[in-house]
Design an enzyme around this catalytic site. Structure first.
Site, PDB file in Angstrom:
ATOM      1  CG  HIS A  37      13.389 -18.321  19.253  1.00  0.00           C
ATOM      2  ND1 HIS A  37      13.402 -18.886  20.511  1.00  0.00           N
ATOM      3  CD2 HIS A  37      13.860 -17.063  19.413  1.00  0.00           C
ATOM      4  CE1 HIS A  37      13.876 -18.021  21.384  1.00  0.00           C
ATOM      5  NE2 HIS A  37      14.155 -16.895  20.754  1.00  0.00           N
ATOM      6  CG  ASP A 152      11.710  -8.843  22.101  1.00  0.00           C
ATOM      7  OD1 ASP A 152      11.914  -8.622  23.294  1.00  0.00           O
ATOM      8  OD2 ASP A 152      11.674  -9.998  21.626  1.00  0.00           O
TER       9      ASP A 152
HETATM   10  P1  AMP Z   1      15.677 -13.714  21.573  1.00  0.00           P
HETATM   11  O1  AMP Z   1      16.354 -15.022  21.372  1.00  0.00           O
HETATM   12  O2  AMP Z   1      14.833 -13.660  22.800  1.00  0.00           O
HETATM   13  O3  AMP Z   1      16.608 -12.553  21.419  1.00  0.00           O
HETATM   14  O4  AMP Z   1      14.627 -13.575  20.395  1.00  0.00           O
HETATM   15  C1  AMP Z   1      15.004 -13.751  19.059  1.00  0.00           C
HETATM   16  C2  AMP Z   1      13.857 -13.303  18.194  1.00  0.00           C
HETATM   17  O5  AMP Z   1      12.701 -14.088  18.493  1.00  0.00           O
HETATM   18  C3  AMP Z   1      13.467 -11.835  18.445  1.00  0.00           C
HETATM   19  O6  AMP Z   1      13.165 -11.228  17.194  1.00  0.00           O
HETATM   20  C4  AMP Z   1      12.243 -11.964  19.308  1.00  0.00           C
HETATM   21  O7  AMP Z   1      11.354 -10.858  19.204  1.00  0.00           O
HETATM   22  C5  AMP Z   1      11.610 -13.234  18.743  1.00  0.00           C
HETATM   23  N1  AMP Z   1      10.695 -13.825  19.710  1.00  0.00           N
HETATM   24  C6  AMP Z   1      10.916 -14.024  21.029  1.00  0.00           C
HETATM   25  N2  AMP Z   1       9.817 -14.534  21.619  1.00  0.00           N
HETATM   26  C7  AMP Z   1       8.868 -14.646  20.650  1.00  0.00           C
HETATM   27  C8  AMP Z   1       7.505 -15.107  20.632  1.00  0.00           C
HETATM   28  N3  AMP Z   1       6.908 -15.531  21.728  1.00  0.00           N
HETATM   29  N4  AMP Z   1       6.847 -15.083  19.448  1.00  0.00           N
HETATM   30  C9  AMP Z   1       7.450 -14.640  18.312  1.00  0.00           C
HETATM   31  N5  AMP Z   1       8.723 -14.199  18.271  1.00  0.00           N
HETATM   32  C10 AMP Z   1       9.432 -14.194  19.424  1.00  0.00           C
END
Ligand code: AMP
Length: 293
Positions: A37, A152
């Site tokens: 994030h 994602d």
């Molecule tokens: P989430 O909180 O899981 O909904 O993710 C928020 C954002 O962070 C989304 O755009 C995800 O694709 C991105 N994200 C989650 N995990 C990763 C990672 N390991 N590397 C880069 N971006 C990520």
């Protein structure tokens, strides 16, 4: 860093910035922040004068109520991490602020083919829920640039489609997946893995790399069977492990040696569902997801 809970207050602050000609970068999250994030916040801080992050665990996108209930919440730590990052404004809305009239379990957005493959059938209603929250957030924040993770992959394509449906001029940037040392993609859900499952979990990365390293033009069934065995040997219950066209997500069974490809996987270790993907042909890099816009 300002912490704002109400959309009215957010609009007032951001309008002031816009009047000064500042560009706004936006990073939506569900909290339980990790370096993945933070890499999006860092990316947003480069070309934008104002970086907005949101933390909102969106009930509309959880097709499994148990997954929603168990979703990790670490707000105090998240705020500390954001304070040390390039984030200027943290938007922390309540469910009532985002959905004053509730949310709908109806197909409101025409996502076409995108909703019929991979995550679509395994998580009915999920992408409709993603679009519902993203439309609200995009209207409230009004960003010039939006930063999301390639982790994602299909979600990035869905949001690109949503921006089209909204006629939005906001530019979507798909940022690289940050991984642990053993290759496991960082995810808020990883903390729910038992120590033994955490050790097995990197098999998902190994299976994707196996495909990338051994890919040859022609039928892909043999390589897919062998890569699935890497997952099952590590106790994964596999939803899918497939190869698709990197820009359309159409499954590819036989490779012509030219199509840009992505390998995508979703699999359970006990009750924790992990997803990951890898661009597996040089032709599809960089930023294949943006190329669908
Ligand atoms: P989430 O909180 O899981 O909904 O993710 C928020 C954002 O962070 C989304 O755009 C995800 O694709 C991105 N994200 C989650 N995990 C990763 C990672 N390991 N590397 C880069 N971006 C990520």
């Amino acid at each position: 860093m300002l912490i704002i809970k109400k959309k009215g207050a957010l609009a007032t602050i951001l309008d002031e910035h816009r009047r000064k000609g500042y560009s706004i970068g936006f990073v939506p999250t569900m909290g339980a922040l990790h370096p993945g994030h933070l890499s999006l916040i860092q990316a947003a801080g480069v070309p934008n004068q104002v970086v907005v992050a949101s933390i909102f665990v969106n009930p509309a996108q959880f097709n499994d109520p148990a997954d929603f209930e168990k979703y990790p919440v670490t707000l105090g730590k998240d705020i500390e991490l954001l304070e040390q990052s390039a984030c200027d404004v943290l938007f922390l809305p309540s469910v009532a602020e985002i959905y004053p009239n509730g949310w709908k379990n109806e197909p409101l957005y025409n996502l076409g083919f995108l909703e019929t493959v991979f995550e679509g059938p395994f998580r009915p209603g999920h992408f409709q829920g993603v679009c519902q929250v993203m439309e609200q957030l995009l209207r409230m924040v009004g960003p010039d640039h939006l930063y999301m993770g390639q982790k994602d992959y299909q979600q990035c394509m869905v949001v690109a489609r949503l921006l089209e449906l909204m006629n939005s001029s906001c530019v979507l940037h798909t940022c690289p997946t940050l991984r642990e040392k053993d290759g496991l993609a960082m995810s808020s859900r990883n903390v729910r893995l038992s120590p033994a499952d955490r050790e097995a979990a990197s098999a998902i990365f190994q299976a994707l790399r196996f495909i990338r390293d051994r890919l040859q033009p022609g039928e892909l069934s043999t390589i897919l069977t062998a890569s699935k065995e890497i997952l099952t040997a590590n106790r994964f219950k596999v939803d899918y492990l497939s190869i698709a066209h990197a820009r359309s997500l159409a499954p590819v069974e036989s490779w012509d040696g030219r199509q840009p490809l992505v390998a995508l996987a979703a699999a359970f270790l006990h009750d924790v569902r992990l997803i990951d993907n890898m661009l597996i042909t040089a032709a599809s890099e960089p930023n294949a997801v943006n190329a669908v816009n």
